[in-house]
Design an enzyme around this catalytic site. Structure first.
Site, PDB file in Angstrom:
ATOM      1  N   GLU A 267     -35.924  31.406   1.182  1.00  0.00           N
ATOM      2  CA  GLU A 267     -36.299  29.997   1.095  1.00  0.00           C
ATOM      3  C   GLU A 267     -35.157  29.206   0.477  1.00  0.00           C
ATOM      4  OE1 GLU A 267     -41.118  29.703   0.606  1.00  0.00           O
ATOM      5  OE2 GLU A 267     -39.927  29.760  -1.225  1.00  0.00           O
ATOM      6  N   CYS A 268     -34.726  28.159   1.140  1.00  0.00           N
ATOM      7  CA  CYS A 268     -33.714  27.228   0.636  1.00  0.00           C
ATOM      8  C   CYS A 268     -32.465  27.992   0.167  1.00  0.00           C
ATOM      9  CB  CYS A 268     -34.301  26.355  -0.464  1.00  0.00           C
ATOM     10  SG  CYS A 268     -33.343  24.834  -0.747  1.00  0.00           S
ATOM     11  N   GLY A 269     -32.247  28.128  -1.139  1.00  0.00           N
ATOM     12  CA  GLY A 269     -31.093  28.873  -1.611  1.00  0.00           C
ATOM     13  C   GLY A 269     -31.062  30.292  -1.095  1.00  0.00           C
TER      14      GLY A 269
ATOM     15  N   THR B  17     -36.106  29.585   5.747  1.00  0.00           N
ATOM     16  CA  THR B  17     -36.481  28.178   5.856  1.00  0.00           C
ATOM     17  C   THR B  17     -35.805  27.395   4.747  1.00  0.00           C
ATOM     18  OG1 THR B  17     -38.402  28.351   4.385  1.00  0.00           O
ATOM     19  CG2 THR B  17     -38.775  28.790   6.728  1.00  0.00           C
TER      20      THR B  17
END
Length: 436
Positions: free
Chosen positions: A327-329, A427
Site C-alpha cells: 500500500e502506497c509506500g 495500490t
C-alpha cells in the site's frame, strides 16, 4: 457510562490535536480511563492519542464505514470514563458526494453518536467576529450540539475579554483561553506511528501540553458538558477480511502505517500476524502465506532499502509462490525504482514495474473507491474497496496490468489504478473497508 465529546474547529491548523492530547493526558493524570478516536482517515493522530492515553485509538469514518462498523469501533470505549473523538479539518468539512453513511465530516460522527462538540477557536486578527463564527457553527446543522469553546492563540487579556463577552452574549460557554505567546505545538516532521524510541520525547511533550492547558482551561466544566454515553450493541462489525491466515507484516520506520482497525479485524477473524523489518534487512516469515507491506516513508530510507540485498531477494523468493501486497509506500517498494527528493534513483524490489519519483513533489490526497479487476489478498475481483490516498510521489511508469478501476469521492477516474504482476499487487490508497 462514559463522558463523551467531539473536539473540532472551524478549520485545520487551529489546535484540535493539541487540545485533544492535553485533555486526554490531564484526565488520565487524574486517574480517569480515557479512550480517543479520530474522525476521518488521518493515520498520524491515533498514534499520538495512544501515547497520551495508553489505549489504542482507531479511526471512524462516515464516508468509508457504515453505522454498524462505526458503532462496533466506538464500543471499545465502553469501559472508559471519558471518550474523545478528534475531528478533521473543519466541523462540517467533507467531500461533495455522500459515502456509506456520510461525507466524512466530523459533524456526521457527532450527530450519529449524539456527542456534543467542543470547538477550538483561533480569534487571531478578530474579536467579536469569533463569536459570530462559533454561533454559525452551532446553528448550521440541527442534529449537532455545541458544548462550548476553547480559545487558542489569544493575543492579550483585553483581546480575551472582548471575545469572551461576545461569546457569552451569544449564549456560548467559554471553557478557557490559551495565550498566543505560550503557544504549544507538536513537532512537524515525519512521524507515522510513534516509534518506540520517540515515546519518551512525545510523552514529555504531551505532559507539558496537559499542564499548560490545565492552567488555562476549566477541565471540570468541559467534563460536565459531555454527553453521558453508553454504547449500543452493534448489529454488525467491520467488513474487513484478512489477506491470509498467517500474515507477514513489514513494520519499521519505513513501513509505519496501517490502520489499527485493520489489524484488529484481521486478528478477530483468526489471522496471525508476524512482523519483520526491511530496514534491518529481515525477510518475511517463511511460514506466512501472505506478505503485506504497508505505507510509510520509504523515500526517507530508499538508499538503505536498496542496499539491503537480503530483504530484497527474500521478498522476491516469497513472491514466487505466495501473494505480496503493498500500500502506497509499500507499493513503491514493490516497484522497479524510487527516485528520492534529491533526484537519486534507487533500485527497489522489482516485483512490479512501477517507477516513482519525489524529485518533483505533487500532493495526491483524497478518498478512493476501487473496483477490483483482479484478486488481491483478502478480496475478490469485483469487490468495491474504500480507502484513502495521501502521498507526494509522482508516477514515472506504471506498466503492469491495473489492479482496479479507481475513482475519487466525486466519481472522477484516477490514474493511480494500482498494479498486478504474478503474485504481487499494490495500490496507492490505504484500505479502510470493503462495501458490503
Amino acid at each position: 457510562m462514559a463522558a463523551a465529546l467531539v473536539i473540532s474547529a472551524p478549520a485545520s491548523g487551529v489546535g484540535k490535536t493539541t487540545l485533544t492530547l492535553a485533555l486526554a493526558r490531564a484526565w488520565r493524570n487524574r486517574g480517569l480511563n480515557v479512550q480517543c478516536f479520530k474522525s476521518g482517515p488521518d493515520y498520524i493522530d491515533p498514534a499520538f492519542h495512544a501515547a497520551a492515553t495508553g489505549r489504542a485509538s482507531v479511526n471512524v469514518d462516515s464516508w468509508a464505514m457504515d453505522r454498524g462498523a462505526i458503532a462496533h469501533l466506538v464500543s471499545r470505549g465502553a469501559d472508559a470514563d471519558v471518550v474523545l473523538a478528534e475531528g478533521s479539518m473543519g466541523l462540517f468539512d467533507g467531500v461533495a458526494a455522500r459515502g456509506v453513511s456520510g461525507t466524512g465530516a466530523t459533524a456526521d460522527i457527532a450527530e450519529m453518536l449524539g456527542w456534543p462538540v467542543v470547538l477550538v477557536i483561533d480569534p487571531s486578527g478578530q474579536a467579536q467576529t469569533a463569536a459570530a463564527i462559533a454561533a454559525g457553527l452551532r446553528d448550521y446543522r440541527a442534529g449537532v450540539r455545541l458544548a462550548g469553546v476553547v480559545l487558542n492563540r489569544v493575543a492579550s487579556p483585553r483581546h480575551e475579554d472582548l471575545v469572551r463577552r461576545a461569546l457569552v452574549d451569544a449564549g456560548i460557554a467559554v471553557f478557557g483561553a490559551l495565550p498566543r505567546h505560550a503557544e504549544i505545538s507538536l513537532p512537524k516532521r515525519h512521524l507515522g506511528l510513534v516509534q518506540a524510541e520517540e515515546r519518551a520525547e512525545i510523552g514529555q511533550l504531551i505532559d507539558e501540553t496537559a499542564r499548560f492547558v490545565a492552567e488555562h482551561v476549566d477541565l471540570d466544566a468541559v467534563l460536565r458538558s459531555a454527553a453521558r454515553w453508553l454504547p449500543q450493541p452493534a448489529a454488525n462489525g467491520l467488513n474487513v477480511a484478512p489477506p491470509g491466515q498467517r500474515i507477514a507484516l513489514a513494520r519499521d520506520a519505513a513501513f509505519s502505517f496501517v490502520y489499527p482497525h485493520m489489524l484488529e479485524a484481521w486478528r478477530a477473524a483468526g489471522a496471525e500476524i508476524s512482523t519483520f523489518s526491511p530496514l534491518a534487512d529481515e525477510t518475511p516469515d517463511a511460514s506466512a502465506d501472505v506478505c503485506w507491506l504497508p505505507g510509510g516513508y520509504p523515500e526517507l530510507h530508499a538508499g538503505k532499502l536498496a542496499a539491503n540485498a537480503r530483504f530484497r531477494s527474500g521478498l522476491r523468493a516469497f513472491a514466487e509462490t505466495r501473494p505480496v501486497h503493498g500500500e502506497c509506500g509499500g507499493y513503491m517498494v514493490l516497484g522497479t525504482s524510487l527516485t528520492d527528493a534529491d533526484g537519486l534513483r534507487h533500485e527497489m524490489t522489482g516485483l512490479l514495474g512501477l517507477e516513482t519519483s519525489f524529485a518533483k513533489r505533487r500532493m495526491h490526497l483524497g478518498y478512493r473507491l476501487a473496483e477490483l479487476a483482479a484478486p488481491m489478498p483478502g478480496h475478490q475481483p469485483g469487490a468495491r474497496l474504500r480507502g484513502h490516498e495521501f502521498h507526494y510521489s509522482t508516477i514515472v511508469a506504471q506498466p503492469d496490468a491495473p489492479l482496479a478501476v479507481v475513482h475519487d469521492a466525486t466519481g472522477a477516474a484516477m490514474a493511480e489504478t494500482g498494479s498486478r504482476r504474478g503474485h504481487a499487487t499494490g495500490t496507492f490508497f490505504h484500505l479502510i473497508a470493503e462495501d458490503r
